[in-house]
Design a protein around this motif. Structure first.
Motif, PDB file in Angstrom:
ATOM      1  N   GLY A  34       0.817  -1.204   0.000  1.00 57.35           N
ATOM      2  CA  GLY A  34       0.000   0.000   0.000  1.00 57.35           C
ATOM      3  C   GLY A  34       0.847   1.248   0.000  1.00 57.35           C
ATOM      4  O   GLY A  34       1.905   1.286   0.627  1.00 57.35           O
ATOM      5  N   VAL A  35       0.378   2.268  -0.718  1.00 57.17           N
ATOM      6  CA  VAL A  35       1.108   3.527  -0.796  1.00 57.17           C
ATOM      7  C   VAL A  35       0.122   4.682  -0.749  1.00 57.17           C
ATOM      8  O   VAL A  35      -0.897   4.673  -1.450  1.00 57.17           O
ATOM      9  CB  VAL A  35       1.926   3.620  -2.107  1.00 57.17           C
ATOM     10  N   PHE A  36       0.436   5.668   0.081  1.00 58.41           N
ATOM     11  CA  PHE A  36      -0.282   6.942   0.018  1.00 58.41           C
ATOM     12  C   PHE A  36       0.727   8.009  -0.382  1.00 58.41           C
ATOM     13  O   PHE A  36       1.784   8.133   0.230  1.00 58.41           O
ATOM     14  CB  PHE A  36      -0.925   7.351   1.341  1.00 58.41           C
ATOM     15  N   THR A  37       0.391   8.761  -1.411  1.00 58.94           N
ATOM     16  CA  THR A  37       1.187   9.896  -1.839  1.00 58.94           C
ATOM     17  C   THR A  37       0.249  10.954  -2.384  1.00 58.94           C
ATOM     18  O   THR A  37      -0.809  10.623  -2.936  1.00 58.94           O
ATOM     19  CB  THR A  37       2.240   9.510  -2.900  1.00 58.94           C
ATOM     20  N   SER A  38       0.627  12.195  -2.212  1.00 59.55           N
ATOM     21  CA  SER A  38      -0.196  13.284  -2.749  1.00 59.55           C
ATOM     22  C   SER A  38       0.075  13.492  -4.237  1.00 59.55           C
ATOM     23  O   SER A  38      -0.618  14.261  -4.887  1.00 59.55           O
ATOM     24  CB  SER A  38       0.076  14.585  -1.981  1.00 59.55           C
ATOM     25  N   ASP A  39       1.057  12.779  -4.779  1.00 61.25           N
ATOM     26  CA  ASP A  39       1.433  12.924  -6.190  1.00 61.25           C
ATOM     27  C   ASP A  39       1.416  11.554  -6.859  1.00 61.25           C
ATOM     28  O   ASP A  39       2.359  10.775  -6.716  1.00 61.25           O
ATOM     29  CB  ASP A  39       2.811  13.564  -6.287  1.00 61.25           C
ATOM     30  N   ILE A  40       0.349  11.270  -7.588  1.00 61.28           N
ATOM     31  CA  ILE A  40       0.193   9.945  -8.214  1.00 61.28           C
ATOM     32  C   ILE A  40       1.325   9.642  -9.196  1.00 61.28           C
ATOM     33  O   ILE A  40       1.655   8.481  -9.423  1.00 61.28           O
ATOM     34  CB  ILE A  40      -1.201   9.798  -8.874  1.00 61.28           C
ATOM     35  N   PRO A  55      -2.280   2.112  -4.744  1.00 59.63           N
ATOM     36  CA  PRO A  55      -2.379   3.475  -4.202  1.00 59.63           C
ATOM     37  C   PRO A  55      -3.637   3.650  -3.353  1.00 59.63           C
ATOM     38  O   PRO A  55      -4.702   3.142  -3.701  1.00 59.63           O
ATOM     39  CB  PRO A  55      -2.451   4.346  -5.458  1.00 59.63           C
ATOM     40  N   TYR A  56      -3.496   4.340  -2.251  1.00 60.14           N
ATOM     41  CA  TYR A  56      -4.632   4.645  -1.378  1.00 60.14           C
ATOM     42  C   TYR A  56      -4.966   6.120  -1.508  1.00 60.14           C
ATOM     43  O   TYR A  56      -4.067   6.957  -1.586  1.00 60.14           O
ATOM     44  CB  TYR A  56      -4.310   4.300   0.074  1.00 60.14           C
ATOM     45  N   ALA A  57      -6.245   6.440  -1.478  1.00 57.28           N
ATOM     46  CA  ALA A  57      -6.696   7.823  -1.634  1.00 57.28           C
ATOM     47  C   ALA A  57      -6.409   8.659  -0.396  1.00 57.28           C
ATOM     48  O   ALA A  57      -6.242   9.872  -0.493  1.00 57.28           O
ATOM     49  CB  ALA A  57      -8.184   7.858  -1.967  1.00 57.28           C
ATOM     50  N   THR A  58      -6.351   8.001   0.780  1.00 54.38           N
ATOM     51  CA  THR A  58      -6.094   8.727   2.027  1.00 54.38           C
ATOM     52  C   THR A  58      -5.165   7.918   2.920  1.00 54.38           C
ATOM     53  O   THR A  58      -5.072   6.684   2.797  1.00 54.38           O
ATOM     54  CB  THR A  58      -7.401   8.987   2.813  1.00 54.38           C
ATOM     55  N   VAL A  59      -4.527   8.612   3.835  1.00 54.47           N
ATOM     56  CA  VAL A  59      -3.697   7.939   4.843  1.00 54.47           C
ATOM     57  C   VAL A  59      -4.571   7.012   5.679  1.00 54.47           C
ATOM     58  O   VAL A  59      -4.187   5.873   5.968  1.00 54.47           O
ATOM     59  CB  VAL A  59      -2.994   8.985   5.747  1.00 54.47           C
ATOM     60  N   ASP A  60      -5.757   7.482   6.058  1.00 47.05           N
ATOM     61  CA  ASP A  60      -6.640   6.666   6.902  1.00 47.05           C
ATOM     62  C   ASP A  60      -7.061   5.376   6.214  1.00 47.05           C
ATOM     63  O   ASP A  60      -7.178   4.336   6.868  1.00 47.05           O
ATOM     64  CB  ASP A  60      -7.852   7.480   7.333  1.00 47.05           C
ATOM     65  N   LEU A  62      -5.254   3.670   4.042  1.00 44.67           N
ATOM     66  CA  LEU A  62      -4.096   2.787   4.123  1.00 44.67           C
ATOM     67  C   LEU A  62      -3.982   2.191   5.525  1.00 44.67           C
ATOM     68  O   LEU A  62      -3.793   0.989   5.688  1.00 44.67           O
ATOM     69  CB  LEU A  62      -2.821   3.554   3.766  1.00 44.67           C
ATOM     70  N   LEU A  63      -4.133   3.037   6.542  1.00 46.96           N
ATOM     71  CA  LEU A  63      -3.998   2.567   7.923  1.00 46.96           C
ATOM     72  C   LEU A  63      -5.112   1.606   8.335  1.00 46.96           C
ATOM     73  O   LEU A  63      -4.917   0.760   9.203  1.00 46.96           O
ATOM     74  CB  LEU A  63      -3.949   3.755   8.875  1.00 46.96           C
ATOM     75  N   ALA A  64      -6.268   1.715   7.707  1.00 45.47           N
ATOM     76  CA  ALA A  64      -7.389   0.827   8.034  1.00 45.47           C
ATOM     77  C   ALA A  64      -7.242  -0.551   7.398  1.00 45.47           C
ATOM     78  O   ALA A  64      -7.932  -1.495   7.798  1.00 45.47           O
ATOM     79  CB  ALA A  64      -8.703   1.466   7.584  1.00 45.47           C
ATOM     80  N   ASP A  65      -6.354  -0.680   6.437  1.00 41.44           N
ATOM     81  CA  ASP A  65      -6.172  -1.954   5.739  1.00 41.44           C
ATOM     82  C   ASP A  65      -5.513  -2.955   6.680  1.00 41.44           C
ATOM     83  O   ASP A  65      -4.353  -2.798   7.074  1.00 41.44           O
ATOM     84  CB  ASP A  65      -5.325  -1.748   4.489  1.00 41.44           C
ATOM     85  N   ARG A  66      -6.230  -3.985   7.041  1.00 40.11           N
ATOM     86  CA  ARG A  66      -5.731  -4.979   8.001  1.00 40.11           C
ATOM     87  C   ARG A  66      -4.590  -5.821   7.448  1.00 40.11           C
ATOM     88  O   ARG A  66      -3.878  -6.476   8.201  1.00 40.11           O
ATOM     89  CB  ARG A  66      -6.874  -5.860   8.463  1.00 40.11           C
ATOM     90  N   SER A  67      -4.415  -5.818   6.117  1.00 40.10           N
ATOM     91  CA  SER A  67      -3.318  -6.598   5.541  1.00 40.10           C
ATOM     92  C   SER A  67      -1.966  -5.886   5.668  1.00 40.10           C
ATOM     93  O   SER A  67      -0.926  -6.508   5.480  1.00 40.10           O
ATOM     94  CB  SER A  67      -3.594  -6.919   4.071  1.00 40.10           C
ATOM     95  N   ARG A  89      -2.509   5.611  16.468  1.00 40.46           N
ATOM     96  CA  ARG A  89      -3.937   5.344  16.714  1.00 40.46           C
ATOM     97  C   ARG A  89      -4.414   4.108  15.949  1.00 40.46           C
ATOM     98  O   ARG A  89      -5.288   3.381  16.414  1.00 40.46           O
ATOM     99  CB  ARG A  89      -4.792   6.556  16.341  1.00 40.46           C
ATOM    100  N   ALA A  90      -3.813   3.871  14.787  1.00 38.87           N
ATOM    101  CA  ALA A  90      -4.168   2.685  13.992  1.00 38.87           C
ATOM    102  C   ALA A  90      -3.470   1.426  14.512  1.00 38.87           C
ATOM    103  O   ALA A  90      -3.722   0.327  14.014  1.00 38.87           O
ATOM    104  CB  ALA A  90      -3.805   2.918  12.525  1.00 38.87           C
ATOM    105  N   ARG A  91      -2.585   1.607  15.486  1.00 39.34           N
ATOM    106  CA  ARG A  91      -1.859   0.507  16.123  1.00 39.34           C
ATOM    107  C   ARG A  91      -0.978  -0.271  15.139  1.00 39.34           C
ATOM    108  O   ARG A  91      -0.834  -1.485  15.228  1.00 39.34           O
ATOM    109  CB  ARG A  91      -2.804  -0.413  16.872  1.00 39.34           C
TER     110      ARG A  91
END
Length: 135
Positions: A34-40, A55-60, A62-67, A89-91
């Motif tokens: 998984g990757v989050f970046t503001s520049d695709i 690519p993930y649309a938001t940091v949250d 990406l962090l919610a992805d249990r994998s 917070r996402a542990r």
């Protein structure tokens, strides 16, 4: 041993010059999923090294992805505190680029939050080990 599945937050020049070579050399231990970046465009540039990355649309998101087992945060220094708090917070265990925060107060808060949440973290201070920084 199971590979550690990584999520990457931030794909700046430092990530590209330092982390890409290390992660590709250690592909038997890590997989970037998984990757989050503001520049695709930056994502497209590193996709060739990490073909399974998404690519993930938001940091949250990406962090919610249990994998995602752990996170590498390579964001601008003023963002370190905000991103570290979200990762904690996402542990998710995480590596945070140096300096840990723009000031001592924020660095201390990151440490307290990680300790109280029992979230493993590491600050990447490894310049002396990289040949391109010794030349």
């Amino acid at each position: 041993m199971k590979k550690i599945t990584l999520g990457i937050i931030g794909l700046g020049l430092f990530f590209q010059k330092t982390h890409v070579p290390v992660l590709t050399a250690a592909k038997d231990k890590f997989t970037v999923e998984g990757v989050f970046t503001s520049d695709i465009r930056k994502f497209r540039g590193v996709k060739k090294y990490f073909p399974s990355a998404w690519p993930y649309a938001t940091v949250d998101a990406l962090l919610a992805d249990r994998s995602i087992d752990a996170v590498v945060a390579c964001v601008p220094i003023p963002e370190h505190y905000r991103i570290a708090c979200r990762v904690i917070r996402a542990r998710k265990p995480f590596l945070l680029e140096k300096p840990m925060a723009p000031n001592l107060e924020q660095a201390a808060k990151i440490i307290r939050l990680a300790r109280s949440g029992r979230v493993p973290m590491m600050v990447a201070e490894s310049f002396r080990y990289f040949q391109h920084f010794r030349d």
